[in-house]
Design a protein around this motif. Structure first.
Motif, PDB file in Angstrom:
ATOM      1  N   THR A   5       0.846  -1.179   0.000  1.00 58.49           N
ATOM      2  CA  THR A   5       0.000   0.000   0.000  1.00 58.49           C
ATOM      3  C   THR A   5       0.890   1.241   0.000  1.00 58.49           C
ATOM      4  OG1 THR A   5      -1.685  -1.220   1.201  1.00 58.49           O
ATOM      5  CG2 THR A   5      -1.814   1.182   1.317  1.00 58.49           C
ATOM      6  N   PRO A   6       0.524   2.276  -0.776  1.00 53.31           N
ATOM      7  CA  PRO A   6       1.330   3.499  -0.757  1.00 53.31           C
ATOM      8  C   PRO A   6       1.548   3.995   0.674  1.00 53.31           C
ATOM      9  CG  PRO A   6      -0.270   3.610  -2.515  1.00 53.31           C
ATOM     10  CD  PRO A   6      -0.604   2.374  -1.699  1.00 53.31           C
ATOM     11  N   GLY A   7       2.776   4.376   0.963  1.00 52.32           N
ATOM     12  CA  GLY A   7       3.130   4.864   2.289  1.00 52.32           C
ATOM     13  C   GLY A   7       3.661   3.803   3.227  1.00 52.32           C
ATOM     14  N   VAL A   8       3.527   2.534   2.852  1.00 48.17           N
ATOM     15  CA  VAL A   8       4.087   1.454   3.676  1.00 48.17           C
ATOM     16  C   VAL A   8       5.592   1.439   3.477  1.00 48.17           C
ATOM     17  CG1 VAL A   8       4.242  -1.046   3.955  1.00 48.17           C
ATOM     18  CG2 VAL A   8       2.019   0.044   3.720  1.00 48.17           C
ATOM     19  N   ARG A   9       6.313   1.323   4.569  1.00 52.67           N
ATOM     20  CA  ARG A   9       7.777   1.282   4.506  1.00 52.67           C
ATOM     21  C   ARG A   9       8.276  -0.011   5.118  1.00 52.67           C
ATOM     22  NH1 ARG A   9      10.892   6.579   5.689  1.00 52.67           N
ATOM     23  NH2 ARG A   9      12.379   5.041   5.022  1.00 52.67           N
ATOM     24  N   VAL A  10       9.314  -0.559   4.521  1.00 47.88           N
ATOM     25  CA  VAL A  10       9.959  -1.763   5.024  1.00 47.88           C
ATOM     26  C   VAL A  10      11.409  -1.412   5.302  1.00 47.88           C
ATOM     27  CG1 VAL A  10      10.576  -4.148   4.557  1.00 47.88           C
ATOM     28  CG2 VAL A  10       8.432  -3.223   3.663  1.00 47.88           C
ATOM     29  N   LEU A  11      11.811  -1.554   6.552  1.00 48.54           N
ATOM     30  CA  LEU A  11      13.183  -1.280   6.954  1.00 48.54           C
ATOM     31  C   LEU A  11      13.819  -2.593   7.375  1.00 48.54           C
ATOM     32  CD1 LEU A  11      12.320   1.851   9.096  1.00 48.54           C
ATOM     33  CD2 LEU A  11      13.191   1.833   6.752  1.00 48.54           C
ATOM     34  N   THR A  22       6.102  -0.535   8.501  1.00 42.97           N
ATOM     35  CA  THR A  22       5.254   0.495   9.101  1.00 42.97           C
ATOM     36  C   THR A  22       4.230   0.963   8.072  1.00 42.97           C
ATOM     37  OG1 THR A  22       6.796   2.263   8.484  1.00 42.97           O
ATOM     38  CG2 THR A  22       7.052   1.302  10.672  1.00 42.97           C
ATOM     39  N   THR A  23       3.042   1.290   8.559  1.00 45.32           N
ATOM     40  CA  THR A  23       1.975   1.766   7.686  1.00 45.32           C
ATOM     41  C   THR A  23       1.706   3.238   7.979  1.00 45.32           C
ATOM     42  OG1 THR A  23       0.185   1.254   9.232  1.00 45.32           O
ATOM     43  CG2 THR A  23       0.901  -0.530   7.766  1.00 45.32           C
ATOM     44  N   PRO A  24       1.087   3.937   7.036  1.00 51.16           N
ATOM     45  CA  PRO A  24       0.759   5.349   7.267  1.00 51.16           C
ATOM     46  C   PRO A  24      -0.139   5.567   8.484  1.00 51.16           C
ATOM     47  CG  PRO A  24       0.515   4.821   4.949  1.00 51.16           C
ATOM     48  CD  PRO A  24       0.744   3.522   5.679  1.00 51.16           C
ATOM     49  N   SER A  25      -0.927   4.551   8.839  1.00 48.42           N
ATOM     50  CA  SER A  25      -1.824   4.699  10.000  1.00 48.42           C
ATOM     51  C   SER A  25      -1.113   4.468  11.324  1.00 48.42           C
ATOM     52  CB  SER A  25      -2.998   3.726   9.877  1.00 48.42           C
ATOM     53  OG  SER A  25      -2.542   2.389   9.975  1.00 48.42           O
ATOM     54  N   GLY A  26       0.183   4.125  11.262  1.00 46.98           N
ATOM     55  CA  GLY A  26       0.952   3.945  12.483  1.00 46.98           C
ATOM     56  C   GLY A  26       1.127   2.515  12.943  1.00 46.98           C
ATOM     57  N   THR A  77      -3.019 -11.804   5.875  1.00 44.30           N
ATOM     58  CA  THR A  77      -3.016 -11.014   7.109  1.00 44.30           C
ATOM     59  C   THR A  77      -2.649  -9.561   6.820  1.00 44.30           C
ATOM     60  OG1 THR A  77      -2.467 -12.947   8.441  1.00 44.30           O
ATOM     61  CG2 THR A  77      -1.941 -10.782   9.398  1.00 44.30           C
ATOM     62  N   LEU A  78      -1.617  -9.370   5.987  1.00 47.31           N
ATOM     63  CA  LEU A  78      -1.202  -8.007   5.660  1.00 47.31           C
ATOM     64  C   LEU A  78      -2.250  -7.277   4.822  1.00 47.31           C
ATOM     65  CD1 LEU A  78       2.603  -8.525   4.885  1.00 47.31           C
ATOM     66  CD2 LEU A  78       1.574  -7.511   6.944  1.00 47.31           C
ATOM     67  N   GLN A  79      -2.962  -8.017   3.989  1.00 50.22           N
ATOM     68  CA  GLN A  79      -4.017  -7.402   3.198  1.00 50.22           C
ATOM     69  C   GLN A  79      -5.175  -6.967   4.094  1.00 50.22           C
ATOM     70  OE1 GLN A  79      -5.532  -9.801  -0.034  1.00 50.22           O
ATOM     71  NE2 GLN A  79      -6.229  -7.994  -1.143  1.00 50.22           N
ATOM     72  N   GLN A  80      -5.552  -7.823   5.038  1.00 48.40           N
ATOM     73  CA  GLN A  80      -6.619  -7.467   5.985  1.00 48.40           C
ATOM     74  C   GLN A  80      -6.244  -6.228   6.793  1.00 48.40           C
ATOM     75  OE1 GLN A  80      -7.313 -11.046   8.230  1.00 48.40           O
ATOM     76  NE2 GLN A  80      -8.932 -11.707   6.845  1.00 48.40           N
ATOM     77  N   ALA A  81      -4.949  -6.082   7.095  1.00 48.41           N
ATOM     78  CA  ALA A  81      -4.482  -4.934   7.866  1.00 48.41           C
ATOM     79  C   ALA A  81      -4.300  -3.691   7.008  1.00 48.41           C
ATOM     80  CB  ALA A  81      -3.165  -5.288   8.557  1.00 48.41           C
ATOM     81  N   GLY A  82      -4.414  -3.850   5.690  1.00 49.88           N
ATOM     82  CA  GLY A  82      -4.270  -2.714   4.802  1.00 49.88           C
ATOM     83  C   GLY A  82      -2.840  -2.409   4.397  1.00 49.88           C
ATOM     84  N   ALA A  83      -1.911  -3.316   4.688  1.00 53.92           N
ATOM     85  CA  ALA A  83      -0.504  -3.076   4.344  1.00 53.92           C
ATOM     86  C   ALA A  83      -0.187  -3.473   2.909  1.00 53.92           C
ATOM     87  CB  ALA A  83       0.410  -3.846   5.307  1.00 53.92           C
TER      88      ALA A  83
END
Length: 87
Positions: A5-11, A22-26, A77-83
């Motif tokens: 999803t746009p704004g998701v970051r993977v470090l 991390t997702t834009p929603s925190g 799981t990540l799709q349900q969470a919106g990631a």
């Protein structure tokens, strides 16, 4: 096709093989090495098939069907969470 999803970051931490997503929603997800491999493939513009291939390369002793089942569960799981989103 699933993408981050746009704004998701993977470090990723190359020392441990783990990552933080991390997702834009925190929301913050701590990823183990398997999840890091799969999510990194998507973050690099790959497809689910690319993620599956990366897992098979990283863990050749694990049956591909098992890796695919685990990948599907993770992505669900990540799709349900919106990631991740279907595009």
């Amino acid at each position: 096709m699933l993408t981050l999803t746009p704004g998701v970051r993977v470090l990723a931490d190359p020392t441990t093989g783990r990552a933080t997503l991390t997702t834009p929603s925190g929301q913050v997800w701590l990823l183990n090495a398997t999840a890091t491999t799969a999510v990194s493939a998507l973050a690099d513009g790959g497809t689910v098939v690319d993620a599956e291939a990366a897992l098979v390369r990283a863990w050749p002793a694990v049956p591909a069907a098992r890796l695919r089942t685990d990948l599907d569960a993770l992505l669900g799981t990540l799709q349900q969470a919106g990631a991740v989103t279907a595009s």
